[in-house]
Design an enzyme around this catalytic site. Sequence first.
Site, PDB file in Angstrom:
ATOM      1  N   PRO A   3       0.820  -1.212   0.000  1.00  0.00           N
ATOM      2  CA  PRO A   3       0.000   0.000   0.000  1.00  0.00           C
ATOM      3  C   PRO A   3       0.855   1.264   0.000  1.00  0.00           C
ATOM      4  CG  PRO A   3      -0.618  -1.491   1.793  1.00  0.00           C
ATOM      5  CD  PRO A   3       0.682  -1.959   1.236  1.00  0.00           C
ATOM      6  N   GLU A   4       0.712   2.051  -1.049  1.00  0.00           N
ATOM      7  CA  GLU A   4       1.319   3.383  -1.111  1.00  0.00           C
ATOM      8  C   GLU A   4       0.168   4.389  -1.125  1.00  0.00           C
ATOM      9  OE1 GLU A   4       4.255   3.631  -4.231  1.00  0.00           O
ATOM     10  OE2 GLU A   4       4.821   1.542  -3.973  1.00  0.00           O
TER      11      GLU A   4
END
Length: 270
Positions: free
Chosen positions: A2-3
Amino acid sequence: MPELPEVETIKNALELLLVGRTFSAVRIIDERPVQRLSPDEFCSGLVGRKITGISRRGKYLIIGLSDGSNLIIHLRMTGALLWNPAEEEPFTRVEFFFDGGGRLIYTDVRRFGAMYLVADPKEVVGKLGIEPLSRGFTRRALADMLKPHSLPVKSSLLNQEHIAGIGNMYADEALFAAKIHPQQPADSLATTQINSLHQAIKNVLKKGIKNQGASVRNYRGPDGSKGRAHEEFCVAHREGHPCPVCGSPVKRIVVGQRGTYYCARCQRLK
DNA sequence: CATTGTCCCTGGAAGC
DNA sequence: TGCTTCCAGGGACAAT
């Protein structure tokens, strides 16, 4: 992993699911993700509190509570938040239960993720740099940020105290879009390169959000769905595939201990 | 202060 | 087939 676009997607989903709900119970199966507080303190700080709002800062989710405190979650590599999962998740670390039914589980194979319960979000996210999709992220801001650093431009983009939310995948995509070699020293970029990079960062992040994030490894939204952003990646995790611009095979190198994908023909050192 | 290196963790891939 | 080894990587922290 997750960015920013993935966390933004999760935030949007959780907002619809959780705002207005009150924690009825919290079950800590593995206390490793719980930071700073004992499991008992963490649970008692949540139970009875209502969720008033959800926001994102960098890669952190900030869940605002009715007593003014904040539940802050960082998913790191493999963390996921799933709402009423249909099947039992094998790596569930924490479960949150709500009045009137409903269960949110935190699952994390590698146990790198972290959660905090704090009065002021600044205690956790205070040192983060600028939000790349905010008005304050100007070409000048990017230039000022890169100027004092001789390290590779990619490493500079990954520094969360510079810009918050860019991770390995979107750094590679932004540098490709701007036709900049990931190892070019940050302080050596020409103004035109900085301007291209500025636009590229905004574009790749916006596109990532539009496509509900990228599921390169195991990212899932709260409903278990995968994103589509990786389908439009040009170089990230695409070693050997043809560059969509020139057709030469995407290369993989290591920059700052991170796997880095780029097109050696389109992204030259300058 | 700026930068580099180490560690955390574990499933899956690669190698034998 | 089955075992062992290696790798991914965000961020905290230590070392330089």
